[in-house]
Design an enzyme around this catalytic site. Structure first.
Site, short mmCIF file in Angstrom:
data_model
loop_
_atom_site.label_atom_id
_atom_site.label_comp_id
_atom_site.label_asym_id
_atom_site.label_seq_id
_atom_site.Cartn_x
_atom_site.Cartn_y
_atom_site.Cartn_z
N ASP A 89 1.01 -1.36 -0.02
CA ASP A 89 -0.35 -0.12 -0.17
C ASP A 89 1.00 1.51 0.03
OD1 ASP A 89 -2.38 1.52 0.40
OD2 ASP A 89 -2.51 1.67 2.50
N ASP A 271 -8.59 -7.13 -0.24
CA ASP A 271 -7.93 -7.35 0.93
C ASP A 271 -8.35 -6.01 1.71
OD1 ASP A 271 -6.20 -4.06 2.63
OD2 ASP A 271 -6.64 -4.13 0.14
N CYS A 309 -13.93 -28.12 6.99
CA CYS A 309 -12.54 -27.34 6.99
C CYS A 309 -11.75 -27.53 6.82
CB CYS A 309 -12.74 -26.66 7.74
SG CYS A 309 -11.70 -24.92 7.59
N CYS A 311 -8.53 -25.99 7.24
CA CYS A 311 -7.86 -25.51 7.76
C CYS A 311 -6.83 -26.08 9.15
CB CYS A 311 -8.14 -24.02 8.43
SG CYS A 311 -8.49 -24.61 9.85
N CYS A 314 -9.84 -26.51 12.38
CA CYS A 314 -10.13 -26.68 12.50
C CYS A 314 -9.73 -28.86 11.83
CB CYS A 314 -11.11 -27.06 11.13
SG CYS A 314 -12.19 -25.47 10.81
N HIS A 340 -7.95 -20.01 10.40
CA HIS A 340 -8.82 -20.52 10.18
C HIS A 340 -9.65 -19.34 9.56
CE1 HIS A 340 -12.94 -22.17 9.72
NE2 HIS A 340 -13.39 -21.04 9.81
#
Length: 376
Positions: A89, A271, A309, A311, A314, A340
């Site tokens: 940025d 983003d 999930c 991740c 999980c 997650h």
């Protein structure tokens, strides 16, 4: 190089080639403001959860540790041990967020550092120099983000100045990329469309910046106070005037529903701090809406945050255990929630790309939003 491989109405499925690798779009960029994701997330974690691009902030890294330090350390990629693309940025949003500590002139903006109070001057050339020192894949042009409730005359003057600043950014980047000691001589430049909620100002600005033939174009100054309906209206009006053969980036947006809606309006890049910020407070995203793991009803819940999930949280831990960690103020609880949420966002983008490829995006979007808005 940006290449559209499938369109479904206005939704685009594309690939974007960079010196640090290929990005599959639409894409969500995981926000690591100071070269790290808040919540004890390492770059090794980012690979595991499917992150394609990491985003860092020019202003914050300029203040600490200093962009010269990062350059001496070999650039941002080497500094943080990340081999995939990085977008930086420009520092322009701080012109908006530090309103009480700034002074804007044609040359640039004088800030007061939020860390030690020292005066900092940043203009187009300074922003490009800092981003060149960081060596990011994509540098954002320096702009002013006027408030969505600013009056028309202020917004018009601000946008005109941002357009002049963009020309200076492009010239300075060309100069920096040609220097022998530049870390990334292939650094790309994205311009930013501004204009608050005045569609005619936005359209005129979009036409003006499109003539500069940049590597990509962002829509800035949304999700800063206007309604979601106003944001969608502006996207409907402005995106068609941005070059269709270049990526379109909606800055700082947003919720899963915001992303689903914006993709159907032709946006490629997103983003937002929501997944990491909410995760640090025990708020986690699922296909059935957002859960607050601090709620007592999860105390004995042996299910993962979301069934199926993939991740790290999980796959290994229950809602009840993660709730215990959060209540005990153990950093692991925060870390698992952030992992997650970032995985959820990255996986959502995979599903979006697949739906566009199969030309069923509108049905997918409706099904996803309807389910998300149901109470879990």
């Amino acid at each position: 190089m940006y290449k559209i491989i499938k369109k479904d109405h206005l939704a685009k499925r594309a690939v974007f080639e960079t010196v640090h690798g290929t990005v599959q779009t639409p894409v969500f960029m995981n926000v690591g403001t100071v070269a790290a994701i808040k919540g004890a997330v390492a770059t090794t974690d980012l690979y595991e959860i499917g992150t394609q691009i990491e985003l860092s902030n020019t202003y914050h890294l300029h203040v600490r540790p200093g962009d010269e330090v990062v350059k001496k350390m070999g650039g941002l990629h080497k500094f943080m041990n990340w081999e995939r693309p990085i977008l930086t940025d420009s520092g322009g949003f701080q012109v908006f967020s530090l309103a009480s500590m700034r002074k804007i002139k044609e040359e640039g903006v004088t800030f007061q550092s939020h860390i030690d109070g020292r005066r900092i001057f940043m203009g187009p050339e300074e922003s490009m120099q800092i981003q060149s020192n960081l060596g990011s894949t994509i540098a954002m042009a320096f702009d002013e983000c006027p408030s969505s409730v600013a009056d028309r005359s202020y917004v018009q003057a601000s946008v005109d100045r941002t357009a002049r600043w963009l020309v200076r950014c492009k010239e300075e980047m060309q100069r920096l990329n040609a220097l022998p000691d530049t870390i990334n001589p292939h650094q790309m430049l994205f311009g930013i469309n501004q204009g608050a909620i005045y569609e005619d100002i936005r359209i005129e600005h979009a036409k003006r910046i499109a003539e500069l033939d940049l590597d990509g174009y962002a829509v800035g100054g949304l999700a800063v106070g206007e309604t979601h309906e106003e944001m969608y209206r502006i996207l409907d009006e402005v995106v068609p005037y941005l070059p269709q053969d270049k990526p379109t980036y909606l800055m700082g947006v947003g919720t899963p529903i915001n992303i689903l809606e914006a993709v159907s309006r032709g946006v490629d890049f997103f983003d937002c701090v929501y997944p990491s910020r909410n995760g640090r407070h025990g708020h986690v995203y699922t296909n059935d809406g957002k859960l607050n793991l601090f709620n007592a009803k999860y105390e004995l819940d042996q299910r993962p945050i979301e069934e199926g999930c993939g991740c790290p949280a999980c796959r290994h831990y229950s809602r009840g255990y993660i709730r215990h960690l959060l209540k005990a103020k153990e950093m692991l609880g925060m870390r698992l929630c952030v992992l997650h949420n970032l995985y959820y966002y990255n996986h959502l983008m995979e599903e979006i790309r697949e739906a566009i490829e199969q030309e069923r995006y509108e049905a997918f979007k409706k099904e996803k939003i309807d389910r998300y808005l149901q109470k879990p």
